[in-house]
Design an enzyme around this catalytic site. Structure first.
Site, PDB file in Angstrom:
ATOM      1  N   HIS A 296       0.801  -1.238   0.000  1.00 42.66           N
ATOM      2  CA  HIS A 296       0.000   0.000   0.000  1.00 42.66           C
ATOM      3  C   HIS A 296       0.826   1.276   0.000  1.00 42.66           C
ATOM      4  O   HIS A 296       0.284   2.358   0.236  1.00 42.66           O
ATOM      5  CB  HIS A 296      -0.917   0.049   1.223  1.00 42.66           C
ATOM      6  CG  HIS A 296      -1.984  -0.983   1.228  1.00 42.66           C
ATOM      7  ND1 HIS A 296      -3.225  -0.781   0.679  1.00 42.66           N
ATOM      8  CD2 HIS A 296      -1.990  -2.244   1.702  1.00 42.66           C
ATOM      9  CE1 HIS A 296      -3.958  -1.876   0.842  1.00 42.66           C
ATOM     10  NE2 HIS A 296      -3.229  -2.777   1.466  1.00 42.66           N
TER      11      HIS A 296
ATOM     12  N   LYS B 248     -14.789   8.472  -3.407  1.00 45.35           N
ATOM     13  CA  LYS B 248     -15.981   8.828  -2.614  1.00 45.35           C
ATOM     14  C   LYS B 248     -16.535  10.181  -3.042  1.00 45.35           C
ATOM     15  O   LYS B 248     -17.751  10.353  -3.159  1.00 45.35           O
ATOM     16  CB  LYS B 248     -15.633   8.858  -1.118  1.00 45.35           C
ATOM     17  CG  LYS B 248     -15.289   7.482  -0.571  1.00 45.35           C
ATOM     18  CD  LYS B 248     -14.603   7.533   0.791  1.00 45.35           C
ATOM     19  CE  LYS B 248     -13.898   6.191   1.036  1.00 45.35           C
ATOM     20  NZ  LYS B 248     -12.941   6.228   2.146  1.00 45.35           N
TER      21      LYS B 248
ATOM     22  N   LYS C 296      -8.138  14.255   4.745  1.00 46.23           N
ATOM     23  CA  LYS C 296      -7.344  13.026   4.742  1.00 46.23           C
ATOM     24  C   LYS C 296      -6.262  13.224   5.789  1.00 46.23           C
ATOM     25  O   LYS C 296      -6.123  14.319   6.332  1.00 46.23           O
ATOM     26  CB  LYS C 296      -6.734  12.773   3.362  1.00 46.23           C
ATOM     27  CG  LYS C 296      -5.976  13.987   2.762  1.00 46.23           C
ATOM     28  CD  LYS C 296      -5.474  13.691   1.340  1.00 46.23           C
ATOM     29  CE  LYS C 296      -6.547  13.897   0.297  1.00 46.23           C
ATOM     30  NZ  LYS C 296      -6.497  12.995  -0.810  1.00 46.23           N
ATOM     31  N   ARG C 297      -5.496  12.161   6.094  1.00 48.93           N
ATOM     32  CA  ARG C 297      -4.398  12.325   7.029  1.00 48.93           C
ATOM     33  C   ARG C 297      -3.484  13.468   6.579  1.00 48.93           C
ATOM     34  O   ARG C 297      -3.286  13.675   5.382  1.00 48.93           O
ATOM     35  CB  ARG C 297      -3.601  11.021   7.143  1.00 48.93           C
ATOM     36  CG  ARG C 297      -4.335   9.950   7.915  1.00 48.93           C
ATOM     37  CD  ARG C 297      -4.634  10.377   9.330  1.00 48.93           C
ATOM     38  NE  ARG C 297      -3.420  10.396  10.107  1.00 48.93           N
ATOM     39  CZ  ARG C 297      -3.122   9.512  11.054  1.00 48.93           C
ATOM     40  NH1 ARG C 297      -3.970   8.556  11.364  1.00 48.93           N
ATOM     41  NH2 ARG C 297      -1.986   9.597  11.728  1.00 48.93           N
TER      42      ARG C 297
ATOM     43  N   LYS D   1       1.019  14.350   0.900  1.00 50.24           N
ATOM     44  CA  LYS D   1      -0.348  14.637   0.439  1.00 50.24           C
ATOM     45  C   LYS D   1      -0.532  16.135   0.154  1.00 50.24           C
ATOM     46  O   LYS D   1      -1.526  16.557  -0.405  1.00 50.24           O
ATOM     47  CB  LYS D   1      -1.369  14.168   1.473  1.00 50.24           C
ATOM     48  CG  LYS D   1      -1.391  12.636   1.657  1.00 50.24           C
ATOM     49  CD  LYS D   1      -2.408  12.220   2.715  1.00 50.24           C
ATOM     50  CE  LYS D   1      -2.339  10.747   3.094  1.00 50.24           C
ATOM     51  NZ  LYS D   1      -3.018   9.868   2.131  1.00 50.24           N
TER      52      LYS D   1
ATOM     53  N   THR E   5      -8.539   6.685  -1.903  1.00 45.58           N
ATOM     54  CA  THR E   5      -9.880   6.124  -2.089  1.00 45.58           C
ATOM     55  C   THR E   5     -10.930   7.207  -1.841  1.00 45.58           C
ATOM     56  O   THR E   5     -12.066   7.083  -2.301  1.00 45.58           O
ATOM     57  CB  THR E   5     -10.122   4.939  -1.130  1.00 45.58           C
ATOM     58  OG1 THR E   5      -9.633   5.280   0.163  1.00 45.58           O
ATOM     59  CG2 THR E   5      -9.419   3.690  -1.624  1.00 45.58           C
TER      60      THR E   5
HETATM   61  C1  OAK Z   1      -0.512   2.679   6.124  1.00 45.21           C
HETATM   62  C2  OAK Z   1       0.522   2.117   6.834  1.00 45.21           C
HETATM   63  C3  OAK Z   1       1.576   1.494   6.187  1.00 45.21           C
HETATM   64  C4  OAK Z   1       1.560   1.413   4.813  1.00 45.21           C
HETATM   65  C5  OAK Z   1       0.527   1.975   4.095  1.00 45.21           C
HETATM   66  C6  OAK Z   1      -0.506   2.610   4.749  1.00 45.21           C
HETATM   67  C7  OAK Z   1      -1.648   3.207   4.022  1.00 45.21           C
HETATM   68  O1  OAK Z   1      -2.624   3.591   4.621  1.00 45.21           O
HETATM   69  N1  OAK Z   1      -1.582   3.296   2.705  1.00 45.21           N
HETATM   70  C8  OAK Z   1      -2.711   3.802   1.948  1.00 45.21           C
HETATM   71  O2  OAK Z   1      -3.478   2.697   1.506  1.00 45.21           O
HETATM   72  C9  OAK Z   1      -4.651   3.082   0.815  1.00 45.21           C
HETATM   73  C10 OAK Z   1      -5.420   1.828   0.490  1.00 45.21           C
HETATM   74  O3  OAK Z   1      -4.741   1.061  -0.432  1.00 45.21           O
HETATM   75  C11 OAK Z   1      -4.284   3.882  -0.426  1.00 45.21           C
HETATM   76  O4  OAK Z   1      -5.462   4.309  -1.050  1.00 45.21           O
HETATM   77  C12 OAK Z   1      -3.421   5.077  -0.043  1.00 45.21           C
HETATM   78  O5  OAK Z   1      -2.975   5.721  -1.209  1.00 45.21           O
HETATM   79  C13 OAK Z   1      -2.238   4.626   0.774  1.00 45.21           C
HETATM   80  O6  OAK Z   1      -1.510   5.739   1.247  1.00 45.21           O
END
Ligand code: OAK
Length: 824
Positions: free
Chosen positions: A365, A673, A558-559, A564, A669
């Site tokens: 991710h 939405k 978002k965070r 970002k 995501t």
């Molecule tokens: C959180 C902790 C460690 C590694 C990745 C994440 C994370 O939240 N990644 C996010 O995952 C979402 C779902 O796939 C993506 O839409 C986001 O772009 C990504 O930052």
């Protein structure tokens, strides 16, 4: 189901099927019964909180009956199951979703009661919310699936904004949680520390036995996950930690060693006490590794126990079990399964390893280096001595293969080794996850391309391209359209032949024919306006600021993260403010009013992110009180952004910002939405924005900025060439430094990051294009008919982004599982 009940009980079961209520009257009767007899309150003092409790207890009854049947059916039919291992499940509220999914939404309409529920916030952001959407889709598509996670006592912290700064407050959410069922009989002893002995087993084989030094008990808590309009209610099992041997050690207690007896108990309970509040960042804390192993070991024990009940040979394990790793957090599951198979079940290494690799799939991710998990070898050795041995063996066999295939490439071995030969040595979890899985996927096309060509490129060489695949993320339209935006959902239903689009989102394309219909446009615009009025009321209440619902609502929620680029947004807002200030009053009158809305949490230890929050609030304090500006610009920071707030905010946006530095946002995501709720996007060519553009058409999205392929060169130029800052951005910085938004010292680091420290996130490089594109947004918004047509067209083309499509793709190309259709 009936046949699965043993003979002596079957008759009683048949005669005593739970009936439940059938209509509104029956439902009300149940609610009153719960108020009076479960909560032991009189209807006289039934406040909204009690009404929520009683209502959810009445509804959960319906869930439980479907849930029991589903579990019986799945066990009896013995089909392959999917296990989704995620350290985060960002579920939000359950009641409204349950009402909708079991078909009682029309029986009970009650916004006030629904809003009493506390969010289940066991996640940070995208990764955790994706897991929640996937559970909804798995159940809605009738896949036999379980989620496994941790039952944190404290979810993500509550955010308060005090004097413009973020303050974190603990989120204790378990006071009353009708959606979980403790299974005090389902426990697993989990070991830590200790040492490894070699002994000879009955067959004369030398085996390793791990003698743990500390034991903690995992207790299962189950949460029913109802599918939408299906007979399936799946299970989410969350593990809670407690001390072994009861509450505390009585022996110690009776010997007067009170402190240490209580300390043992607390140490055990600490494991599942709190969610780590970092998004896209790994900090390498021992307790975090303990959490990971605790959860993974309990889950695998459970999965293996269930498999063994079927009395099948081990060779059939991967025909019965598919385990998906949500990022690298559960990677130890690979090692744990190998350990169980060779140490406990006595399989040979190769046979075991074959089973393991065929069982696991790994989803990546993020490509951000600071988020890629690595654990010091010494820490793993100390906490999990046997696992470290197995990791070394996995690495040895893997590197032997690599050496055979690439005999001349010595550096390859160093690069791909699961053990990084650094000081201290580190275990690279992503590499372990790749080696131990049969498929690895990214979450949007660009991201999957990037992992194939950058962070994992050596592994593509080694395994070939087929092991690496893409599954573009999606969202559940049940929560994110029907529940969040009931009026829009109803309007859509009126043109799409009813609610069928909620199960087959591609049917939204029937809207396209109405994109230019003036009457339809009017109704569409009226709903958007009403949603904006609702948000405006909330803003008034929460922030004390009056905003004009007719203004263009520009949202970034978002965070908070430098990648970002909320800083780009707020610098852009300052630029807009300066431009308005420089205008004559007459010129100003012609400008389009805007509300810039921000929301999101910063990780408590992420200082730069906290500076960004402070700047947003400082700018708001000035702009919102400037009489020259009035309605033309308002800047709002919404406190404590979470899932239920997202459900209110998404339907009220005209334009939302998805403006990460190209190549950094794996998917995103919330972009999906916002578009699904009839808002447009301003964004970079990053993550799923690219596929959204492909689906909805370039003329229905506002793209800007440099491309991922240019980022590396630009960064290089910042460091080694001359780095000149965009002129307009320079003016913004000068204004900050003049003290217009409070002490310039407070924001020095944000300015210096761009001016002096290499502008890693390319804020200056993209600034001009960002500002220009915002002018295009203003211009487009002035033509309301055209704008609304764009929104309708975009929604009509969003069918691809349902999480139902994702789940079908995972099922087909990674898990090899099928829906369990009901024959009854
Ligand atoms: C959180 C902790 C460690 C590694 C990745 C994440 C994370 O939240 N990644 C996010 O995952 C979402 C779902 O796939 C993506 O839409 C986001 O772009 C990504 O930052």
């Amino acid at each position: 189901v009936e046949a699965s009940i043993p003979e002596p009980q079957r008759d009683a079961w048949k005669r005593n099927q739970p009936e439940g209520f059938k209509d509104k009257d029956g439902f009300e009767k149940e609610v009153v019964r719960h108020v009076e007899t479960t909560l032991a309150r009189s209807m006289f003092n039934c406040d909204e909180s009690a009404a929520y409790s009683a209502t959810s207890l009445a509804i959960r009854y319906r869930l439980i009956t479907g849930w029991n049947k589903t579990q019986q059916r799945q066990t009896y039919r013995d089909a392959k199951r999917v296990y989704y291992l995620s350290l985060e499940f960002l579920m939000g509220r359950a009641l409204d979703n349950a009402l909708l999914n079991v078909g009682l939404k029309d029986v009970a309409k009650m916004e006030d009661i629904i809003s009493q529920e506390h969010d289940a916030a066991l996640g940070n952001g995208g990764l955790g919310r994706l897991a929640a959407c996937f559970l909804d889709s798995l159940a809605s598509l009738n896949y036999p699936a379980w989620g496994y996670g941790l039952r944190y006592r404290y979810g993500i912290f509550k955010q308060e904004i005090i004097d413009g700064y973020q303050v974190e407050v603990p989120d204790y959410w378990l006071d009353f949680n009708p959606w979980e069922f403790p299974r005090h009989d389902v426990t697993v002893d989990i070991q830590f520390f200790g040492h490894v002995n070699k002994t000879t087993n009955a067959a004369g084989k030398t085996i390793s036995v791990w003698e743990g030094g500390e034991t903690v008990v995992a207790v299962a808590y189950d949460v029913p996950i109802p599918g939408y309009d299906t007979p399936t209610t799946n299970n989410l099992r969350l593990w809670s930690s407690k001390a072994s041997g009861g509450e505390f050690d009585f022996q110690k207690f009776n010997n007067g060693d009170y402190e240490s007896s209580v300390a043992d108990q607390q140490r055990a309970e600490t494991i599942s006490a709190v969610l780590y509040p970092n998004d896209n960042l790994e900090r390498g804390k021992e307790l975090r590794l303990k959490q990971q192993y605790f959860w993974v070991a309990a889950s695998l024990h459970d999965i293996v126990r269930r498999f063994k009940k079927s009395k099948r040979p081990w060779s059939e394990f991967c025909d019965q079990v598919a385990i998906q790793l949500n990022d690298t957090h559960p990677t130890l599951a690979i090692v744990e399964l190998q350990r169980i198979l060779i140490d406990t079940e006595g399989l040979e290494w190769d046979e075991a390893w074959d089973i393991v690799t065929n069982t696991f799939g790994y989803t990546n991710h993020t490509v951000l280096p600071e988020a890629l998990e690595k654990w010091p070898v010494g820490l793993v050795q100390h906490l999990l001595p046997r696992h470290l041995q197995i990791i070394y063996d996995i690495n040895l066999y893997f590197l032997q293969k690599v050496e055979k295939a690439f005999p001349k490439d010595r550096d390859m071995l160093r690069r791909v080794s699961i053990i990084e030969e650094s000081q201290p040595k580190m275990v690279r979890m992503a590499y372990l996850a790749i080696v131990g899985s049969h498929k690895v996927n990214g979450v949007a096309e660009l991201h999957s391309d990037l992992i194939r060509t950058t962070i994992f490129k050596d592994f593509v060489q080694i395994y070939g391209p087929d092991k690496f695949t893409n599954v573009t993320n999606g969202i559940t339209p049940r929560r994110w359209l029907h529940q969040a935006n009931p009026r829009l959902s109803e309007l859509i239903a009126s043109k799409c032949g009813g609610n069928a689009f909620l199960k087959d989102l591609t049917q939204l394309n029937r809207l396209e024919a109405h994109a230019k219909d003036p009457q339809f446009r009017r109704e569409w615009a009226e709903i958007k306006y009403a949603n904006k009025v609702r948000l405006s009321r909330y803003i008034k209440e929460a922030n004390g600021v009056t905003v004009n619902p007719a203004a263009l609502f520009d949202v970034q929620v978002k965070r908070i993260h430098e990648y970002k680029r909320q800083q780009l947004n707020i610098f852009g807002v300052i630029h807009r403010y300066l431009t308005l200030k420089a205008m004559s009053p007459e010129a100003r009158k012609k400008q389009l009013p805007r509300v810039s809305i921000f929301g999101g949490k910063a990780a408590p230890g992420y200082w730069m992110a906290k500076q960004i929050i402070h700047l947003i609030n400082a700018v708001g304090a000035v702009v919102n009180n400037d009489e020259d500006i009035g309605d033309l610009l308002k800047v709002i920071f919404l406190e404590d952004y979470n899932v239920s707030k997202a459900e209110m905010i998404c339907p009220a946006s005209d334009i939302s910002e998805h403006i990460s530095t190209a190549g950094t946002e794996a998917s995103g995501t919330s972009n999906m939405k916002f578009v699904l709720n009839g808002g447009l996007i301003i964004g970079t060519c990053d993550g799923a924005n690219i596929e959204i553009t492909r689906e909805i058409g370039e003329s229905n999205i506002f793209l800007f900025g440099n491309l991922a392929e240019d980022v590396e060169d630009l960064r290089h130029a910042h460091t080694y060439g001359s780095h000149s800052i965009d002129g307009d951005l320079d003016k913004v910085f000068n204004e900050i430094e003049k003290g217009t938004f409070g002490s310039p010292h407070d924001f020095g680091a944000l300015v210096a990051a761009v001016r002096q420290h290499g502008d890693y996130y390319l804020v200056s490089d993209d600034f001009h294009s960002y500002i220009q594109t915002h002018s295009l947004v203003d211009e487009a918004y002035r033509n309301q008919d055209e704008w609304v047509s764009k929104c309708i067209t975009a929604v009509a083309r969003m069918g691809f982004f349902t999480s139902d499509r994702c789940i079908d793709e995972y099922a087909e190309s990674i898990w090899n599982v099928e829906p369990l259709v009901v024959r009854e």
